[in-house]
Write a protein that holds these residues in place. Structure first.
Motif, PDB file in Angstrom:
ATOM      1  N   MET A  98      73.277  57.435  30.820  1.00  0.00           N
ATOM      2  CA  MET A  98      71.911  56.878  30.834  1.00  0.00           C
ATOM      3  C   MET A  98      71.687  55.969  29.653  1.00  0.00           C
ATOM      4  N   GLY A  99      71.913  56.516  28.453  1.00  0.00           N
ATOM      5  CA  GLY A  99      71.640  55.760  27.229  1.00  0.00           C
ATOM      6  C   GLY A  99      72.459  54.485  27.189  1.00  0.00           C
ATOM      7  N   ALA A 100      73.737  54.589  27.585  1.00  0.00           N
ATOM      8  CA  ALA A 100      74.643  53.433  27.493  1.00  0.00           C
ATOM      9  C   ALA A 100      74.260  52.361  28.522  1.00  0.00           C
ATOM     10  N   VAL A 101      73.981  52.768  29.764  1.00  0.00           N
ATOM     11  CA  VAL A 101      73.652  51.773  30.795  1.00  0.00           C
ATOM     12  C   VAL A 101      72.314  51.120  30.475  1.00  0.00           C
ATOM     13  N   LEU A 102      71.355  51.905  29.970  1.00  0.00           N
ATOM     14  CA  LEU A 102      70.068  51.318  29.566  1.00  0.00           C
ATOM     15  C   LEU A 102      70.285  50.338  28.419  1.00  0.00           C
ATOM     16  N   GLY A 103      71.193  50.664  27.532  1.00  0.00           N
ATOM     17  CA  GLY A 103      71.487  49.769  26.406  1.00  0.00           C
ATOM     18  C   GLY A 103      72.028  48.441  26.897  1.00  0.00           C
ATOM     19  N   ARG A 104      72.737  48.478  28.019  1.00  0.00           N
ATOM     20  CA  ARG A 104      73.353  47.243  28.519  1.00  0.00           C
ATOM     21  C   ARG A 104      72.487  46.548  29.557  1.00  0.00           C
ATOM     22  N   GLN A 105      71.941  47.343  30.533  1.00  0.00           N
ATOM     23  CA  GLN A 105      71.283  46.730  31.703  1.00  0.00           C
ATOM     24  C   GLN A 105      69.784  46.865  31.706  1.00  0.00           C
ATOM     25  N   LYS A 106      69.238  47.697  30.835  1.00  0.00           N
ATOM     26  CA  LYS A 106      67.803  48.008  30.824  1.00  0.00           C
ATOM     27  C   LYS A 106      67.361  48.707  32.116  1.00  0.00           C
ATOM     28  N   TYR A 107      68.340  49.137  32.922  1.00  0.00           N
ATOM     29  CA  TYR A 107      68.036  49.844  34.172  1.00  0.00           C
ATOM     30  C   TYR A 107      69.170  50.811  34.471  1.00  0.00           C
ATOM     31  N   VAL A 108      68.855  52.023  34.964  1.00  0.00           N
ATOM     32  CA  VAL A 108      69.920  52.921  35.444  1.00  0.00           C
ATOM     33  C   VAL A 108      69.325  53.864  36.478  1.00  0.00           C
ATOM     34  N   SER A 109      70.106  54.118  37.525  1.00  0.00           N
ATOM     35  CA  SER A 109      69.682  55.194  38.440  1.00  0.00           C
ATOM     36  C   SER A 109      70.882  56.108  38.618  1.00  0.00           C
ATOM     37  N   LEU A 110      70.628  57.399  38.594  1.00  0.00           N
ATOM     38  CA  LEU A 110      71.756  58.355  38.677  1.00  0.00           C
ATOM     39  C   LEU A 110      71.273  59.656  39.295  1.00  0.00           C
ATOM     40  N   HIS A 141      63.969  64.624  44.085  1.00  0.00           N
ATOM     41  CA  HIS A 141      64.985  65.684  44.241  1.00  0.00           C
ATOM     42  C   HIS A 141      66.402  65.100  44.182  1.00  0.00           C
ATOM     43  N   CYS A 142      66.526  63.793  44.465  1.00  0.00           N
ATOM     44  CA  CYS A 142      67.885  63.217  44.474  1.00  0.00           C
ATOM     45  C   CYS A 142      68.374  62.906  43.071  1.00  0.00           C
ATOM     46  N   GLY A 143      67.461  62.344  42.265  1.00  0.00           N
ATOM     47  CA  GLY A 143      67.954  61.937  40.941  1.00  0.00           C
ATOM     48  C   GLY A 143      66.889  61.194  40.159  1.00  0.00           C
ATOM     49  N   LEU A 144      67.349  60.310  39.265  1.00  0.00           N
ATOM     50  CA  LEU A 144      66.481  59.658  38.281  1.00  0.00           C
ATOM     51  C   LEU A 144      66.625  58.142  38.362  1.00  0.00           C
ATOM     52  N   GLU A 145      65.497  57.451  38.114  1.00  0.00           N
ATOM     53  CA  GLU A 145      65.565  55.993  38.014  1.00  0.00           C
ATOM     54  C   GLU A 145      64.853  55.593  36.729  1.00  0.00           C
ATOM     55  N   CYS A 146      65.529  54.854  35.854  1.00  0.00           N
ATOM     56  CA  CYS A 146      64.978  54.534  34.526  1.00  0.00           C
ATOM     57  C   CYS A 146      64.985  53.028  34.309  1.00  0.00           C
ATOM     58  N   THR A 147      63.870  52.520  33.767  1.00  0.00           N
ATOM     59  CA  THR A 147      63.835  51.090  33.421  1.00  0.00           C
ATOM     60  C   THR A 147      63.171  50.933  32.053  1.00  0.00           C
ATOM     61  N   THR A 148      63.491  49.834  31.374  1.00  0.00           N
ATOM     62  CA  THR A 148      62.819  49.504  30.120  1.00  0.00           C
ATOM     63  C   THR A 148      62.849  47.992  29.910  1.00  0.00           C
ATOM     64  N   PRO A 149      61.739  47.393  29.413  1.00  0.00           N
ATOM     65  CA  PRO A 149      61.785  45.969  29.074  1.00  0.00           C
ATOM     66  C   PRO A 149      62.694  45.764  27.858  1.00  0.00           C
ATOM     67  N   TYR A 150      62.674  46.740  26.953  1.00  0.00           N
ATOM     68  CA  TYR A 150      63.624  46.770  25.819  1.00  0.00           C
ATOM     69  C   TYR A 150      63.559  48.171  25.219  1.00  0.00           C
ATOM     70  N   LEU A 151      64.664  48.618  24.651  1.00  0.00           N
ATOM     71  CA  LEU A 151      64.710  49.937  24.003  1.00  0.00           C
ATOM     72  C   LEU A 151      64.141  49.801  22.588  1.00  0.00           C
ATOM     73  N   GLN A 152      63.264  50.719  22.234  1.00  0.00           N
ATOM     74  CA  GLN A 152      62.589  50.664  20.947  1.00  0.00           C
ATOM     75  C   GLN A 152      63.048  51.823  20.061  1.00  0.00           C
ATOM     76  N   GLY A 153      63.570  51.515  18.888  1.00  0.00           N
ATOM     77  CA  GLY A 153      63.983  52.564  17.948  1.00  0.00           C
ATOM     78  C   GLY A 153      62.801  53.439  17.573  1.00  0.00           C
ATOM     79  N   LYS A 154      63.040  54.764  17.429  1.00  0.00           N
ATOM     80  CA  LYS A 154      61.949  55.703  17.147  1.00  0.00           C
ATOM     81  C   LYS A 154      62.463  56.870  16.319  1.00  0.00           C
ATOM     82  N   ASP A 155      61.545  57.662  15.777  1.00  0.00           N
ATOM     83  CA  ASP A 155      61.906  58.944  15.157  1.00  0.00           C
ATOM     84  C   ASP A 155      61.959  59.989  16.263  1.00  0.00           C
TER      85      ASP A 155
END
Ligand code: EPZ
Length: 416
Positions: A98-110, A141-155
């Protein structure tokens, strides 16, 4: 699923080479997605979990070549962010993508990740952390779909030092905007190895191996060559087999600091340990001493992945031992299988009381998970007579060739 046939009663002696680490190689394979080019991973183990991860990467559009111990992954093409149902659901570490694909594509479904039957193994900490980093997540129930315009560093504060959640946040943070600090981070050596790998790719990660890891996001990473650390749990498993059979083995390469808590337990059981740089020798006593009480803990505590193997050893110790499993709620699945071989073990919630002095007898038993399966092989080596361990596929998820290695050390074991 195939099985192992084991002749009991012989001690393990000799030298054995330790494979590359499953739990370091898997997150590194996910990390390959964060650069565009050819990454070469040396000392990569030939195990089913790696083969499954290769299949997932290829279905996303990567190309791979696995020659000898070197796995080359080419991520230069346009990749899909979809992890297909057949693959992702078959193993736990697909969640790490998840983290890696979002880092590259800003989208992942799994799909919801699969894995061993050692517990519920939720992923709530992964999802909560990624949502904090500006990811929106839809799930059914099947899985997850994640999107982000950009990943933001956080605590990010982890309520428990989850290995997978720590790795996922690191993989999402290396190309994010700004700085991410993980509080209560897991300290496992496999995470330290992953961070060294990412820093050589150009990431800026500090504090790995401590409870606070800081990642300063960078613009891009480059593809590199890297050698995966040795698998400390495979080494620990082989030492447990030597200890259980009154043997004397030398394993290399092994980093003593990665196995300190395990070696301390074997020493307390009466084993001699000789350390020469990256070679470790274990000499078993004629009769193992019991351990009053051993609790599994996050690193540097006693690893949960060695708990079943230790349990098998303790069935023959001179006296009663107590094991307390604090990480996974269902890691005593192996107990009924050991009882079939004559072990006397009392389970009460997360505590197992092992009455020692048992001479196990060969039987037909079945593996329920990776490390429990390895423990049944150890029990077969200790037992009087022949043992068949069904479900060798579980064991081959994490052990390159336990038959080859134990045969080389004098065991009578073959794969049916
Ligand atoms: C990793 O699993 C390893 N797997 C496991 O090795 C290992 O046993 C485990 O870490 C602990 O060391 C890989 O590295 C591929 P966790 P992971 O997140 O990341 C709970 C083996 O035999 N939790 O540290 O799944 C969880 O239920 C395998 O090689 C949540 O509640 O472990 C468990 O009780 C087995 N929510 C505890 O934390 C979450 O979101 C520790 O799990 C995540 C975890």
């Amino acid at each position: 699923m195939a099985s192992f046939q084991i002749r009991g009663g012989c001690s393990l002696n000799g030298e054995v080479r330790i494979q590359g680490s499953k739990n370091a190689a898997l997150p590194m394979l996910a990390a390959c997605l964060l650069s565009r080019g050819e990454t070469k991973l040396y000392n990569c183990p030939h195990i089913t979990d790696v083969y499954n991860m290769i299949k997932i990467l290829e279905n996303m559009g990567c190309s791979t070549v696995f020659c000898g111990d070197c796995l080359t992954v080419d991520t230069s093409g346009n990749l899909s962010g979809v992890i297909s149902m057949g693959d992702g659901a078959s193993m736990r570490s697909s969640i790490m993508l998840m983290g890696a694909v979002l880092g590259r594509q800003k989208y992942v479904s799994l799909p919801w990740p699969g894995g061993c039957s050692i517990g519920k193994r939720p992923v709530d900490l992964h999802l909560k952390a990624l949502e904090q980093m500006n990811v929106s997540i839809r799930s059914d129930h099947c899985g997850l779909e994640c999107t982000t315009p950009y990943l933001q560093g956080k605590d990010i504060c982890l309520p428990i030092p989850s290995v997978g959640a720590t790795e996922n946040v690191i993989l999402a943070a290396v190309l994010a905007r700004g700085t991410t600090t993980i509080h209560n981070a897991a300290k496992e050596p496999e995470i330290v190895d992953l961070c060294h790998f990412l820093n050589e790719m150009g990431a800026q990660i500090h504090g790995m191996g401590t409870h606070r890891i800081t990642i300063n996001g960078v613009k891009q990473l480059k593809s590199i060559s890297y050698t995966v650390m040795p698998d400390r749990i495979v080494a620990g498993t082989y030492f447990a087999a030597a200890a259980a059979t009154g043997g004397n083995i030398l394993a290399y390469p092994v980093k003593e600091k990665d196995l300190r808590s395990v070696l301390d337990v074997f020493a307390a059981m009466g084993c001699g340990i000789i350390i020469r740089r990256d070679q470790l020798q274990l000499i078993a006593p004629p009769l193992l001493l019991p351990v009053e009480s051993i609790c599994t803990r996050p690193f540097p505590g006693f690893p949960t992945d060695m708990q079943s193997q230790l349990m098998a050893c303790l069935t023959a110790a001179r006296g009663t031992s107590v094991i307390c499993e604090n990480i996974f709620e269902d890691r005593f699945k192996i107990v009924p299988q050991l009882e079939k071989m004559g072990a006397k073990i009392l389970v009460n919630e997360n505590k197992a009381v092992i009455r020692g002095g048992c001479r196990l007898t060969g039987s037909c038993v079945s593996a329920q998970d990776l490390r429990g399966g390895a423990a049944l092989v150890i029990a077969g080596l200790m037992a009087e007579g022949d043992t068949r361990v069904e479900g060798s596929g579980y064991i081959e998820r994490g052990y390159e060739d336990i038959c080859r290695d134990f045969s080389q050390l004098g065991a009578g074991i073959c794969r049916l």
